[in-house]
Motif scaffolding. Structure first.
Motif, PDB file in Angstrom:
ATOM      1  N   VAL A  33      49.083  23.450  42.909  1.00 31.48           N
ATOM      2  CA  VAL A  33      50.254  24.189  42.431  1.00 31.48           C
ATOM      3  C   VAL A  33      50.066  25.695  42.647  1.00 31.48           C
ATOM      4  N   PHE A  34      48.809  26.146  42.661  1.00 28.56           N
ATOM      5  CA  PHE A  34      48.510  27.573  42.706  1.00 28.56           C
ATOM      6  C   PHE A  34      48.325  28.076  44.137  1.00 28.56           C
ATOM      7  N   ALA A  35      48.895  29.245  44.413  1.00 28.78           N
ATOM      8  CA  ALA A  35      48.747  29.912  45.706  1.00 28.78           C
ATOM      9  C   ALA A  35      47.331  30.476  45.831  1.00 28.78           C
ATOM     10  N   ASP A  36      46.906  30.716  47.071  1.00 32.02           N
ATOM     11  CA  ASP A  36      45.628  31.394  47.299  1.00 32.02           C
ATOM     12  C   ASP A  36      45.648  32.742  46.583  1.00 32.02           C
ATOM     13  N   GLY A  37      44.574  33.047  45.875  1.00 33.78           N
ATOM     14  CA  GLY A  37      44.480  34.328  45.189  1.00 33.78           C
ATOM     15  C   GLY A  37      45.252  34.404  43.888  1.00 33.78           C
ATOM     16  N   ALA A  38      45.770  33.289  43.403  1.00 33.56           N
ATOM     17  CA  ALA A  38      46.524  33.281  42.141  1.00 33.56           C
ATOM     18  C   ALA A  38      45.624  33.669  40.976  1.00 33.56           C
ATOM     19  N   THR A  39      46.271  34.084  39.886  1.00 38.39           N
ATOM     20  CA  THR A  39      45.556  34.442  38.662  1.00 38.39           C
ATOM     21  C   THR A  39      46.204  33.742  37.479  1.00 38.39           C
ATOM     22  N   VAL A  40      45.364  33.219  36.580  1.00 38.03           N
ATOM     23  CA  VAL A  40      45.808  32.651  35.315  1.00 38.03           C
ATOM     24  C   VAL A  40      45.248  33.527  34.206  1.00 38.03           C
ATOM     25  N   HIS A  41      46.120  33.934  33.274  1.00 33.04           N
ATOM     26  CA  HIS A  41      45.716  34.704  32.098  1.00 33.04           C
ATOM     27  C   HIS A  41      45.869  33.786  30.893  1.00 33.04           C
ATOM     28  N   ASP A  42      44.747  33.446  30.250  1.00 34.25           N
ATOM     29  CA  ASP A  42      44.771  32.519  29.120  1.00 34.25           C
ATOM     30  C   ASP A  42      43.635  32.869  28.166  1.00 34.25           C
ATOM     31  N   ASP A  43      43.892  32.854  26.883  1.00 36.58           N
ATOM     32  CA  ASP A  43      42.880  33.134  25.861  1.00 36.58           C
ATOM     33  C   ASP A  43      42.145  34.452  26.095  1.00 36.58           C
ATOM     34  N   GLY A  44      42.866  35.470  26.555  1.00 35.37           N
ATOM     35  CA  GLY A  44      42.269  36.780  26.753  1.00 35.37           C
ATOM     36  C   GLY A  44      41.392  36.916  27.984  1.00 35.37           C
ATOM     37  N   THR A  45      41.413  35.920  28.861  1.00 38.75           N
ATOM     38  CA  THR A  45      40.591  35.944  30.068  1.00 38.75           C
ATOM     39  C   THR A  45      41.472  35.755  31.293  1.00 38.75           C
ATOM     40  N   ALA A  46      41.117  36.431  32.385  1.00 42.03           N
ATOM     41  CA  ALA A  46      41.809  36.251  33.659  1.00 42.03           C
ATOM     42  C   ALA A  46      40.947  35.390  34.569  1.00 42.03           C
ATOM     43  N   TYR A  47      41.559  34.381  35.156  1.00 42.50           N
ATOM     44  CA  TYR A  47      40.896  33.474  36.094  1.00 42.50           C
ATOM     45  C   TYR A  47      41.577  33.669  37.441  1.00 42.50           C
ATOM     46  N   THR A  48      40.840  34.196  38.418  1.00 39.74           N
ATOM     47  CA  THR A  48      41.422  34.509  39.711  1.00 39.74           C
ATOM     48  C   THR A  48      40.716  33.742  40.813  1.00 39.74           C
ATOM     49  N   GLY A  49      41.505  33.171  41.713  1.00 40.26           N
ATOM     50  CA  GLY A  49      40.964  32.443  42.849  1.00 40.26           C
ATOM     51  C   GLY A  49      40.751  30.973  42.537  1.00 40.26           C
TER      52      GLY A  49
END
Length: 107
Positions: free
Chosen positions: A28-44
């Protein structure tokens, strides 16, 4: 309950989450996408796959959409975690039917 109409990328995210399918979720996620959850950013891809496993697959999260407006999905999230179900807002950045950015906050 009324049906909530979702953009294709959001529909794919909800369906893959509820199927507990980590590969479909990652797709579902594009290359280089970022998820922001629980105060943390998850990238890639690697970080997002880890987030998917820990935050969606392991607790067997099931998302039930309640509304969608603009880029914001409000949904009930339930699973194997204390205090559920809880309401969350999912704010999506979407390009070419893939999620480029996702921010999740309690409602």
């Amino acid at each position: 309950m009324d049906t909530v109409h979702l953009p294709q990328a959001v529909e794919n995210f909800v369906a893959a989450t509820n199927a507990h399918d980590p590969n479909a979720l990652a797709a579902v996620f594009a290359d280089g996408a970022t998820v922001h959850d629980d105060g943390t950013a998850y990238t890639g891809e690697s970080a997002i796959r880890e987030w998917i496993q820990v935050h969606l697959i392991n607790p067997k999260i099931v998302i039930t959409p309640t509304s969608f407006a603009g880029d914001r999905l409000v949904a009930s999230g339930d699973g194997e975690f204390p205090g559920g179900p809880l309401s969350f807002a999912f704010v999506f950045g979407i390009q070419d039917d893939q999620v480029t950015n996702l921010a999740i906050t309690p409602v």
